[in-house]
Enzyme design. Structure first.
Site, PDB file in Angstrom:
ATOM      1  N   GLY A 143       0.823  -1.215   0.000  1.00 11.26           N
ATOM      2  CA  GLY A 143       0.000   0.000   0.000  1.00 11.26           C
ATOM      3  C   GLY A 143       0.852   1.257   0.000  1.00 11.26           C
ATOM      4  O   GLY A 143       2.092   1.189   0.014  1.00 11.26           O
ATOM      5  N   THR A 184      -6.191  -3.830  -1.989  1.00 12.57           N
ATOM      6  CA  THR A 184      -6.100  -2.427  -2.409  1.00 12.57           C
ATOM      7  C   THR A 184      -4.656  -2.022  -2.712  1.00 12.57           C
ATOM      8  O   THR A 184      -4.428  -1.014  -3.356  1.00 12.57           O
ATOM      9  CB  THR A 184      -6.666  -1.465  -1.333  1.00 12.57           C
ATOM     10  OG1 THR A 184      -5.950  -1.653  -0.110  1.00 12.57           O
ATOM     11  CG2 THR A 184      -8.144  -1.715  -1.106  1.00 12.57           C
ATOM     12  N   LYS A 240     -13.025  -6.997   9.075  1.00 12.15           N
ATOM     13  CA  LYS A 240     -12.265  -8.216   9.414  1.00 12.15           C
ATOM     14  C   LYS A 240     -10.771  -7.938   9.611  1.00 12.15           C
ATOM     15  O   LYS A 240     -10.158  -8.463  10.537  1.00 12.15           O
ATOM     16  CB  LYS A 240     -12.462  -9.285   8.325  1.00 12.15           C
ATOM     17  CG  LYS A 240     -13.795 -10.014   8.430  1.00 12.15           C
ATOM     18  CD  LYS A 240     -14.066 -10.906   7.225  1.00 12.15           C
ATOM     19  CE  LYS A 240     -13.211 -12.141   7.229  1.00 12.15           C
ATOM     20  NZ  LYS A 240     -13.589 -13.057   6.114  1.00 12.15           N
ATOM     21  N   ASN A 256      -4.993 -11.839  14.999  1.00 10.90           N
ATOM     22  CA  ASN A 256      -3.984 -12.794  14.513  1.00 10.90           C
ATOM     23  C   ASN A 256      -2.567 -12.266  14.710  1.00 10.90           C
ATOM     24  O   ASN A 256      -1.657 -13.003  15.108  1.00 10.90           O
ATOM     25  CB  ASN A 256      -4.214 -13.093  13.030  1.00 10.90           C
ATOM     26  CG  ASN A 256      -5.449 -13.936  12.789  1.00 10.90           C
ATOM     27  OD1 ASN A 256      -5.878 -14.683  13.659  1.00 10.90           O
ATOM     28  ND2 ASN A 256      -6.043 -13.813  11.606  1.00 10.90           N
ATOM     29  N   TYR A 264     -15.116   1.454   8.890  1.00  9.83           N
ATOM     30  CA  TYR A 264     -13.700   1.799   9.035  1.00  9.83           C
ATOM     31  C   TYR A 264     -13.426   2.341  10.436  1.00  9.83           C
ATOM     32  O   TYR A 264     -12.511   1.892  11.128  1.00  9.83           O
ATOM     33  CB  TYR A 264     -13.322   2.830   7.972  1.00  9.83           C
ATOM     34  CG  TYR A 264     -11.869   3.222   7.965  1.00  9.83           C
ATOM     35  CD1 TYR A 264     -10.882   2.303   7.621  1.00  9.83           C
ATOM     36  CD2 TYR A 264     -11.461   4.525   8.274  1.00  9.83           C
ATOM     37  CE1 TYR A 264      -9.539   2.660   7.598  1.00  9.83           C
ATOM     38  CE2 TYR A 264     -10.124   4.894   8.248  1.00  9.83           C
ATOM     39  CZ  TYR A 264      -9.165   3.959   7.914  1.00  9.83           C
ATOM     40  OH  TYR A 264      -7.843   4.309   7.890  1.00  9.83           O
ATOM     41  N   TYR A 278      -4.152  -6.552  24.936  1.00 13.13           N
ATOM     42  CA  TYR A 278      -2.959  -7.418  24.889  1.00 13.13           C
ATOM     43  C   TYR A 278      -1.801  -6.791  25.664  1.00 13.13           C
ATOM     44  O   TYR A 278      -1.021  -7.487  26.315  1.00 13.13           O
ATOM     45  CB  TYR A 278      -2.546  -7.687  23.435  1.00 13.13           C
ATOM     46  CG  TYR A 278      -3.097  -8.991  22.894  1.00 13.13           C
ATOM     47  CD1 TYR A 278      -2.290 -10.109  22.742  1.00 13.13           C
ATOM     48  CD2 TYR A 278      -4.442  -9.110  22.552  1.00 13.13           C
ATOM     49  CE1 TYR A 278      -2.783 -11.313  22.256  1.00 13.13           C
ATOM     50  CE2 TYR A 278      -4.957 -10.298  22.054  1.00 13.13           C
ATOM     51  CZ  TYR A 278      -4.123 -11.401  21.925  1.00 13.13           C
ATOM     52  OH  TYR A 278      -4.621 -12.596  21.458  1.00 13.13           O
TER      53      TYR A 278
END
Length: 328
Positions: free
Chosen positions: A12, A37, A93, A101, A147, A161
């Protein structure tokens, strides 16, 4: 031994410039992108390098990288309204599953991870300029919510986390950034205006032109991100240029820059389009000793020269790509 960094969204606009910077700093860069994209054109010059490898992969699926990892930069996401309105679920997602992930990977590898958040977490702000402590004014079910809320969730899970797994994390809130490798058909105001000027079309302003934006040149943005990654500050930091301008003033700057004689025409303002966008960068100045260096007139000239150098076919391409193969 070389430090190894994974950069998602490496093909990108921002991801490719970050890949350049970390190669220059002597890192081994693992670029990852599903090219939904992004474009391989942006990183073609890196492909022959020993210190660069490319993985064609969607981070919303399980992410595996062999060997040690020191850092992860998560920049995979559509960032243009034109794109995320066409692929809303993929946008959600990559901000949620993709971030989860990569945080899992960072934890397994004991790597420090920086996420690319956005000024869009502030929505259509009621506080001006925007400070990091402002919680925002976001419509979660509006067209831009896919978004905005993906990025807000991304920040929340990253901080979780950090808090619960003691993971080293960094959060950059990126304000409008521009420069070479932006797409002409990206839908954002700067490439839209330059593209219209190059094609001899009238410049389209949405709304009455009184809304404001602040534009940061890509080299300044990359420097701010680099400094934040190397800092020990885990909370969000705004990186952007506080030099605010109305869209009407900006249209006149583009007409002057391009030497074209187009008229300016006015169209309806899209739903939930923010009226003001200006970062308060006190934290970046204090914590990172960072502030933008490239003046808008200088950055615009470099960007305009880049757009002028593109093949004519790029200038007249209205659609970025057909997303049908990604929509399952």
């Amino acid at each position: 031994m070389k430090k190894r960094i994974l950069i998602t969204g490496a093909a990108g606009f921002l991801g490719s410039h970050l890949s350049d910077r970390f190669i220059k700093e002597g890192f081994h860069v693992i670029g990852m992108d599903n090219l939904i994209t992004g474009s391989l054109d942006n990183i073609e010059h890196l492909m022959p390098l020993e210190n660069f490898e490319f993985h064609h992969h969607d981070v919303s699926s399980f992410v595996h990288v062999a060997g040690k990892l020191d850092y992860i930069l998560h920049f995979a996401s559509p960032a243009s309204p034109i794109d995320y309105l066409k692929i809303p679920i993929q946008t959600l997602k990559v901000g949620s599953l993709g971030t989860h992930n990569l945080l899992g990977l960072a934890r397994a590898k004991k790597a420090r991870m920086l996420i690319a958040s956005t000024s869009e977490v502030y929505g259509d702000p009621l506080v001006h300029p925007q400070v990091e402590e402002y919680y925002g004014n976001v419509n979660p079910v509006g067209p831009r919510g896919v978004y905005d809320e993906a990025k807000r969730f991304q920040e929340a899970i990253t901080m979780a986390y950090h808090t619960y797994h003691n993971l080293e994390t960094r959060i950059v809130r990126i304000f409008n950034t521009y420069g070479p490798r932006m797409r002409l058909n990206d839908g954002r105001v700067l490439p839209a205006f330059i593209g219209q000027a190059l094609r001899g079309e009238d410049l389209s302003i949405f709304g009455d032109g009184s809304q404001t934006r602040s534009f940061c040149y890509v080299d300044d943005q990359v420097e701010g991100i680099f400094r934040l990654l190397m800092s020990d500050y885990p909370y969000p930091v705004n990186i952007g240029n506080p030099d605010e301008i109305t869209i009407s003033q900006f249209a006149n700057e583009i007409i002057k820059l391009t030497g074209t004689q187009q008229k300016v025409i006015y169209k309806d303002l899209p739903k939930d389009d923010p009226m003001q966008r200006q970062p308060n960068i006190s934290k970046a100045k204090e914590i990172l000793d960072w502030s933008p260096k490239v003046d808008r007139s200088e950055g615009l000239k470099i960007t305009y020269d880049y757009f002028k150098s593109l093949p004519k076919v790029n200038l007249h391409k209205t659609e970025h790509k057909n997303f049908s193969s990604f929509i399952k």
